[in-house]
Design an enzyme around this catalytic site. Structure first.
Site, short mmCIF file in Angstrom:
data_model
loop_
_atom_site.label_atom_id
_atom_site.label_comp_id
_atom_site.label_asym_id
_atom_site.label_seq_id
_atom_site.Cartn_x
_atom_site.Cartn_y
_atom_site.Cartn_z
N GLU A 83 28.83 22.21 39.36
CA GLU A 83 30.16 21.68 39.66
C GLU A 83 30.92 22.71 40.51
O GLU A 83 32.14 22.69 40.58
CB GLU A 83 30.91 21.30 38.39
CG GLU A 83 31.04 22.39 37.37
CD GLU A 83 31.72 21.93 36.09
OE1 GLU A 83 32.88 21.55 36.17
OE2 GLU A 83 31.07 21.96 35.01
N CYS A 115 29.90 19.80 33.25
CA CYS A 115 28.89 20.67 32.64
C CYS A 115 27.67 19.90 32.16
O CYS A 115 26.69 20.50 31.70
CB CYS A 115 29.50 21.44 31.48
SG CYS A 115 31.01 22.29 31.92
N HIS A 237 26.80 23.03 24.11
CA HIS A 237 27.49 23.50 25.32
C HIS A 237 28.61 24.43 24.86
O HIS A 237 29.37 24.10 23.95
CB HIS A 237 28.07 22.31 26.10
CG HIS A 237 29.05 22.74 27.14
ND1 HIS A 237 28.71 23.63 28.13
CD2 HIS A 237 30.36 22.46 27.34
CE1 HIS A 237 29.76 23.87 28.89
NE2 HIS A 237 30.79 23.17 28.43
N LYS A 246 33.25 25.06 16.26
CA LYS A 246 34.08 23.86 16.01
C LYS A 246 33.22 22.61 16.06
O LYS A 246 33.37 21.69 15.25
CB LYS A 246 35.17 23.73 17.09
CG LYS A 246 36.31 24.74 17.03
CD LYS A 246 37.24 24.49 18.25
CE LYS A 246 38.28 25.56 18.45
NZ LYS A 246 39.33 25.59 17.45
N SER A 312 32.95 17.44 30.86
CA SER A 312 34.28 16.83 30.85
C SER A 312 34.35 15.64 31.79
O SER A 312 33.64 15.57 32.80
CB SER A 312 35.33 17.86 31.30
OG SER A 312 35.46 18.84 30.31
N1 CAA Z 1 43.41 36.66 15.98
C1 CAA Z 1 42.54 35.68 15.66
N2 CAA Z 1 42.60 34.43 16.19
C2 CAA Z 1 43.57 34.18 17.08
C3 CAA Z 1 44.53 35.15 17.43
C4 CAA Z 1 44.42 36.45 16.86
N3 CAA Z 1 45.26 37.41 17.16
N4 CAA Z 1 45.37 34.59 18.34
C5 CAA Z 1 44.98 33.32 18.53
N5 CAA Z 1 43.88 33.06 17.77
C6 CAA Z 1 43.13 31.83 17.68
C7 CAA Z 1 43.99 30.59 17.58
O1 CAA Z 1 44.41 30.34 16.25
C8 CAA Z 1 43.05 29.54 18.12
O2 CAA Z 1 42.12 29.18 17.11
P1 CAA Z 1 41.78 27.65 16.80
O3 CAA Z 1 41.24 27.06 18.06
O4 CAA Z 1 40.79 27.73 15.70
O5 CAA Z 1 43.10 27.02 16.42
C9 CAA Z 1 42.25 30.29 19.20
O6 CAA Z 1 42.43 31.68 18.92
C10 CAA Z 1 42.75 30.04 20.61
O7 CAA Z 1 44.12 30.27 20.63
P2 CAA Z 1 45.09 29.29 21.40
O8 CAA Z 1 44.79 27.87 21.00
O9 CAA Z 1 46.48 29.77 21.26
O10 CAA Z 1 44.57 29.58 22.88
P3 CAA Z 1 45.07 29.05 24.26
O11 CAA Z 1 46.01 27.93 24.14
O12 CAA Z 1 45.52 30.23 25.02
O13 CAA Z 1 43.73 28.49 24.96
C11 CAA Z 1 41.82 27.15 25.24
C12 CAA Z 1 42.54 28.13 24.33
C13 CAA Z 1 42.56 25.82 25.23
C14 CAA Z 1 40.41 26.96 24.77
C15 CAA Z 1 41.82 27.72 26.69
O14 CAA Z 1 41.05 28.88 26.74
C16 CAA Z 1 41.30 26.76 27.74
O15 CAA Z 1 42.04 25.91 28.25
N6 CAA Z 1 40.00 26.89 28.11
C17 CAA Z 1 39.39 26.06 29.15
C18 CAA Z 1 39.06 24.66 28.67
C19 CAA Z 1 37.91 24.62 27.69
O16 CAA Z 1 37.07 25.51 27.65
N7 CAA Z 1 37.80 23.51 26.95
C20 CAA Z 1 36.70 23.31 26.02
C21 CAA Z 1 36.26 21.88 25.90
S1 CAA Z 1 35.95 21.19 27.53
C22 CAA Z 1 34.34 21.66 27.90
O17 CAA Z 1 33.59 22.02 27.05
C23 CAA Z 1 33.92 21.62 29.33
C24 CAA Z 1 34.03 22.98 29.92
O18 CAA Z 1 33.04 23.70 29.97
C25 CAA Z 1 35.33 23.43 30.43
#
Ligand code: CAA
Length: 394
Positions: A83, A115, A237, A246, A312
């Site tokens: 991609e 992906c 993945h 998860k 996605s």
């Molecule tokens: N200590 C321990 N854990 C902590 C922490 C700390 N100090 N601070 C935060 N965390 C935890 C949170 O509780 C959260 O855990 P849960 O998911 O279990 O609730 C985790 O860390 C992430 O924290 P946030 O949700 O606050 O993180 P964020 O909003 O900054 O972003 C994300 C997380 C949404 C995954 C972001 O990285 C993102 O957008 N990534 C790209 C999209 C992605 O990968 N999507 C996955 C599915 S899509 C797919 O699979 C296709 C692909 O390849 C993209």
């Protein structure tokens, strides 16, 4: 249960970028607790390609050891999944075909569905080999995960290519039937043609991934798949390794399997070790997970393992494979570990200057400074053409 064919993965090899960015660099830059990365998303480091590396150089680097071991004969098809396309018309597979010296009697094409596309390529390859068992198909998944700097996705970037030789007498993994499929038109992650970074709705993407695993698992069971407790391990993945956690918890709860933290750890942990230090590699991510699983477990001969592919947009597939007796003799564990260990550390500022770099679009002659040290490099651009070169063999 359907009668299983003997077709599957005969060889598996991956390559990654020249640099490595430690997540402590990102944590320091944004004054974020490092545990958000180490525990929250399950990432410690990410690969960053050099300016003269791209999906083509990584793909050719991943496939080179396979060609060195098995030669080019009977490879009549090259399927490249990405991609991170470098051209809207020409398949990146053709550059790789040329760099590897593959026969001209070949069909070569590029597949795209976020992906997921490498899994489509693998299944298409299996179908071609089933039709003519004398053929071998080279499948390559190659991607550079890029999000906007400062966005939540930034810490989930990475880069890698995984190459697989699909044959009728696989030494590593036989692909089993059935497959469970799921498709839904959803905007969770996408990249319009005018952008070099993905647009993503992070929380929606996680929910979409979990919905897809439910859908694919339901289809898998309806088509006579194995009970979940027959699988010796699970490969998911991994956009970030916590996602595998998860996903497995969700599937286990949904399917009635054991879902205590220790059960989840045992099912997925060894498949996450490479991805944890490489980051997301989109199409290649699942197959780096497979490499990690096989390289770190010596008790899988004859056992079924589960694979879950998610792209996605979205398309997903749940399928099984049976690990072949003697598989450990055919693995590339040392090469994989070296690809990870040999990366050059880069600091946050160095990564950001590479992230912001864009290749000229004026059609002029532009040589790229030699930076990476892999066997292939993007030497420059000329007349809107990309010029690739093989380095003299190390
Ligand atoms: N200590 C321990 N854990 C902590 C922490 C700390 N100090 N601070 C935060 N965390 C935890 C949170 O509780 C959260 O855990 P849960 O998911 O279990 O609730 C985790 O860390 C992430 O924290 P946030 O949700 O606050 O993180 P964020 O909003 O900054 O972003 C994300 C997380 C949404 C995954 C972001 O990285 C993102 O957008 N990534 C790209 C999209 C992605 O990968 N999507 C996955 C599915 S899509 C797919 O699979 C296709 C692909 O390849 C993209």
């Amino acid at each position: 249960m359907h009668k299983d064919s003997a077709v599957g993965i005969h060889d598996l090899s991956f390559a990654t970028g020249h640099y490595v960015l430690d997540h402590r660099e990102i944590a320091n830059h944004y004054s974020v607790d490092i545990n958000k990365f180490h525990l929250g998303i399950g990432q410690e480091a990410m690969s960053v390609p050099a300016a003269d590396e791209d999906i083509v150089t990584m793909a050719a680097t991943a496939a080179r050891p396979i060609i060195d071991r098995y030669g080019t004969a009977d490879i009549r098809t090259v399927l490249l999944a990405t991609e991170t396309g470098v051209d809207q018309a020409k398949s990146a597979g053709l550059y790789v075909h040329s760099l590897l010296g593959l026969p001209s009697a070949a069909r070569v094409l590029e597949l795209k569905q976020a992906c997921y596309a490498a899994t489509a390529a693998l299944q298409f390859a299996a179908a071609l080999v089933s039709r003519d068992p004398s053929e071998r198909v080279l499948v390559i998944a190659t991607d550079i995960a890029r999000y906007d700097a400062g966005s939540p996705g930034e810490s989930t970037q990475g880069a890698a290519a995984a190459a697989m030789l699909v044959t009728a007498e696989p030494a590593i993994l036989r692909l089993d039937r059935p497959s469970g499929l799921f498709a839904a038109d959803i905007m969770d992650f996408w990249r319009p043609n005018y952008r070099s970074t993905a647009v993503v709705d992070g929380k929606t993407s996680i929910a979409a991934y979990l919905q897809a695993i439910e859908g694919a698992w339901k289809d898998y069971t309806e088509r006579g798949g194995r009970p979940i407790d027959e699988f010796a391990a699970f490969c998911y993945h991994q956009p970030f390794t916590k996602m595998a956690h998860k996903a497995h918890r969700h599937l286990a709860e949904f399917s009635g399997a054991a879902a205590e933290p220790d059960d989840i750890h045992d099912a997925i942990h060894t498949s996450t070790l490479y991805n944890r230090v490489i980051g997301n590699s989109y199409t290649a991510s699942l197959y780096l997970g497979l490499a990690s699983l096989l390289d770190h477990r010596d008790d899988l001969a004859g056992k079924p393992i589960a694979m879950f592919s998610y792209g996605s947009g979205s398309v997903a597939e749940f399928f099984g494979g049976t690990v072949m007796p003697g598989y450990r003799e055919h693995l590339r564990t040392a090469g994989h570990r070296a690809a990870i260990a040999d990366r050059t550390p880069i600091d946050y500022a160095g990564y950001r200057s590479l992230h912001e770099l864009s290749l000229p679009v004026d059609g002029g002659d532009h040589a790229l400074v030699e930076e990476g040290r892999g066997p292939y490099r993007l030497a420059g651009l000329s007349g809107h053409k990309r010029i690739y070169q093989a380095r003299s063999r190390r």
